[in-house]
Design a protein around this motif. Structure first.
Motif: not given
Length: 158
Positions: A41-47, A53-55, A139-142
């Motif tokens: 799921t993309p998380l967007g620009e805001k950190w 993604y836990r689990g 990126n944040q997702e990674a």
């Protein structure tokens, strides 16, 4: 006429240089490898300040690959340190022992923030880079997928 000690000194320096260059070459490619986060799921620009993604099984798979390609050379294969850098399985070990659920969530949020700040901005002490910054590389997702992997590795510690 060449002095025997001068010849020995030059030979020693050349041998050390050859050994050092072989050691550096054996260390392998230290350029960060890209992380394909397709399917997360993309998380967007805001950190975010907590791991979303836990689990998540896909995040675990992506995080495992990303960690072993990018982090293991310093933090150890499967997050088991070889002594060069901190053992990341221990990152939030204190949170697991907290009994109160509200306090436990707050503890994980605090360590998630510490982790993310460390990965984004790196670690520098007295001008020496101990860990490079990965913001702009991952990126944040990674970054959160790698944290998901580390959470599982923490749970594997006996």
């Amino acid at each position: 006429m060449h002095h025997p000690f001068r010849i020995l000194a030059v030979a020693t320096v050349l041998a050390a240089a050859a050994t050092t260059s072989l050691y550096a070459y054996a260390h392998g490619n230290v350029v960060p490898q890209g992380v394909d986060t397709t399917g997360l799921t993309p998380l967007g620009e805001k950190w975010l300040d907590q791991n979303p993604y836990r689990g998540n099984k896909l995040a675990l798979k992506i995080g495992s690959s990303a960690y072993n390609q990018n982090c293991a050379r310093c933090h150890g294969l499967e997050a088991v340190t070889g002594g060069i850098a901190p053992d990341l399985r221990q990152l939030d070990r204190d949170c697991a022992s907290v009994k109160n659920e509200t306090k436990k969530k707050a503890c994980y949020k605090e360590t998630d923030n510490y982790y993310l700040a460390s990965v984004r901005h790196g670690k520098v002490r007295n001008g020496a880079v101990y860990m490079p910054p990965f913001e702009g590389v991952f990126n944040q997702e990674a970054m959160w997928a790698i944290k998901t992997y580390l959470d599982v590795r923490r749970d594997d510690v006996k």
